[in-house]
Design an enzyme around this catalytic site. Structure first.
Site, PDB file in Angstrom:
ATOM      1  N   GLY A 108       0.891  -1.138  -0.131  1.00  0.00           N
ATOM      2  CA  GLY A 108      -0.116  -0.024  -0.280  1.00  0.00           C
ATOM      3  C   GLY A 108       1.389   1.448  -0.354  1.00  0.00           C
ATOM      4  CB  THR A 111       4.452  -1.419   0.597  1.00  0.00           C
ATOM      5  OG1 THR A 111       4.163  -1.551   1.681  1.00  0.00           O
ATOM      6  CG2 THR A 111       5.437  -2.032  -0.591  1.00  0.00           C
ATOM      7  CB  THR A 131      -4.399  -0.684  -0.199  1.00  0.00           C
ATOM      8  OG1 THR A 131      -5.681  -0.417   0.645  1.00  0.00           O
ATOM      9  CG2 THR A 131      -5.235   0.622  -1.342  1.00  0.00           C
ATOM     10  CG  ASP A 133      -7.693   1.200   2.766  1.00  0.00           C
ATOM     11  OD1 ASP A 133      -8.745   0.325   3.119  1.00  0.00           O
ATOM     12  OD2 ASP A 133      -6.588   1.183   3.958  1.00  0.00           O
ATOM     13  N   GLY A 176     -11.643   1.277   5.237  1.00  0.00           N
ATOM     14  CA  GLY A 176     -10.894   2.782   4.175  1.00  0.00           C
ATOM     15  C   GLY A 176     -10.012   3.634   4.767  1.00  0.00           C
ATOM     16  CG  HIS A 177      -5.960   4.694   6.880  1.00  0.00           C
ATOM     17  ND1 HIS A 177      -5.817   4.064   7.748  1.00  0.00           N
ATOM     18  CD2 HIS A 177      -4.794   5.307   6.721  1.00  0.00           C
ATOM     19  CE1 HIS A 177      -4.437   4.010   8.310  1.00  0.00           C
ATOM     20  NE2 HIS A 177      -4.332   5.021   7.065  1.00  0.00           N
ATOM     21  CE1 TYR A 262      -7.286  -5.820  10.898  1.00  0.00           C
ATOM     22  CE2 TYR A 262      -8.610  -5.771  12.201  1.00  0.00           C
ATOM     23  CZ  TYR A 262      -7.771  -5.323  12.242  1.00  0.00           C
ATOM     24  OH  TYR A 262      -7.283  -4.556  12.962  1.00  0.00           O
ATOM     25  NE  ARG A 265      -6.057  -6.530   6.982  1.00  0.00           N
ATOM     26  CZ  ARG A 265      -5.342  -6.098   7.464  1.00  0.00           C
ATOM     27  NH1 ARG A 265      -5.340  -5.053   7.361  1.00  0.00           N
ATOM     28  NH2 ARG A 265      -4.512  -6.029   8.061  1.00  0.00           N
TER      29      ARG A 265
END
Ligand code: F6P
Length: 337
Positions: A108, A111, A131, A133, A176-177, A262, A265
């Site tokens: 993401g 990284t 990601t 998100d 979605g952060h 979680y 994901r």
């Protein structure tokens, strides 16, 4: 050529399909050797890796998580716990020690930032964005997002009947952060009555008015989709819980909240994420063959392309205020705050 591949940051559905796309293209079309680095950049610092061959790629297309493991190691972070180790220098030394002609970094925003540091240090690096998100700048979409939206949509679908049976407001908080992509897409696909996004200001009065108006019109329940990154006034609460308590207090309607967490994901990627992951993985190898390093694989419209890491790393891709789906939803009477 000998290439390394690593996965870093939070996992998402489709990582293994990407590893497969990279490795199969590299081995089958170009006869490259591939090594899988364990636990993200940590494995590159610790020289923890395995050779990947055709046999190690069996069953990867459908598998959730990452066979290589992941970590949130950030070797270029200024404040390191053990500052006696020069991690950037060690990383560069290990790339040379392993004889790598390229390092593919699947991850993401964090990284891609590290990959950009590596590129600036002269290392041959390619980024692949991943990601749930969907918040990586420079690409129209990331794999993992469509799977997460399907999972969230199914959860919202299931809330309708229990909300109606008990005449309740159901608040569902999705991931979605700091961005509202999952909330917007799952909220629209799942028939949310209120969709709250971090990118949009909201007023509790508006939200409660829209719920009571709906109920006066004869609907006995309401579904409220909240992005986890929604700013709230109470730092002890999660966004979904905060919104639920406010709605109950202000409308008097019994309100329950669900945090999806979680499940969004985990597990197998949907078919479109498998295709996207495969295309992105293959494209990374083409960039390596052409020696176009310091780039991140990206989607632009229907095309798979790439963008320079130094133009995109560290930028979060938020929802535009006038996103077509928000405008569409507003025309249909959905409350966005
Ligand atoms: O970036 C993906 C994501 O799942 C976010 O949606 C969420 O906020 C975060 O990761 C959770 O990360 P962690 O694995 O550190 O709990």
């Amino acid at each position: 050529m000998r290439i390394g591949i690593l996965t870093s940051g939070g996992d998402c559905p489709g990582i293994n399909a990407t590893i497969r796309g990279v490795c199969k293209t590299a081995i089958h079309s170009y006869g490259m050797e591939v090594i899988g680095i364990h636990s993200g950049f940590k494995g590159l610092l610790d020289l923890d890796y395995e050779e990947l061959n055709k046999r190690s790629l069996t069953g990867l297309l459908t598998m959730g998580g990452t066979i290589l493991g992941t970590s949130r190691e950030k070797p270029y972070k200024k404040k390191q716990i053990d500052s006696s180790i020069n991690k950037p220098a060690l990383l560069a030394e290990n790339v040379r020690k392993l004889g790598l002609d390229a390092v593919v970094c699947i991850g993401g925003n964090g990284t891609q930032k590290t990959a950009n540091h590596m590129a600036k240090a002269g290392l041959p690096v390619i980024g692949i964005p991943k990601t749930i998100d969907n918040d990586i700048y420079g690409t129209d979409i990331c794999f993992g997002f469509q799977t997460a939206v399907s999972i969230a949509t199914e959860a919202i679908d299931r809330l309708h009947s229990t909300a109606s049976a008990h005449q309740r407001v159901m608040v569902i908080e999705v991931m979605g952060h700091k961005a509202g992509w999952i909330a917007l897409y799952s909220g629209m696909a799942g028939g949310g009555d209120v969709i709250l996004l971090p990118e949009r200001a909201y007023s509790m009065k508006n939200i409660c008015n829209s719920i009571t108006t709906r109920m006066k019109r004869g609907k006995n329940y309401a579904i409220v989709v909240v992005a986890e990154g929604l700013p709230i006034d109470d730092s002890d609460k999660r966004a979904g819980e905060y919104i639920a308590r406010q709605i109950e207090r202000m409308t008097g309607v019994e309100t329950r909240e669900t945090v999806l967490g979680y499940t969004q994901r985990g597990g197998s990627p949907c078919s479109s994420d498998r295709i996207l992951a495969t295309r992105m993985g293959s494209h990374a190898v083409e960039l390596i063959v052409r020696k176009e390093f310091g780039r991140m694989v990206a989607v632009s419209g229907k095309e798979i392309t790439s963008v320079p890491l130094n133009e995109v790393a560290g930028i979060t891709r938020l929802l535009p205020q006038n996103h077509e789906l928000i405008l569409q939803g507003e025309k249909m009477g959905i409350c966005f705050g």
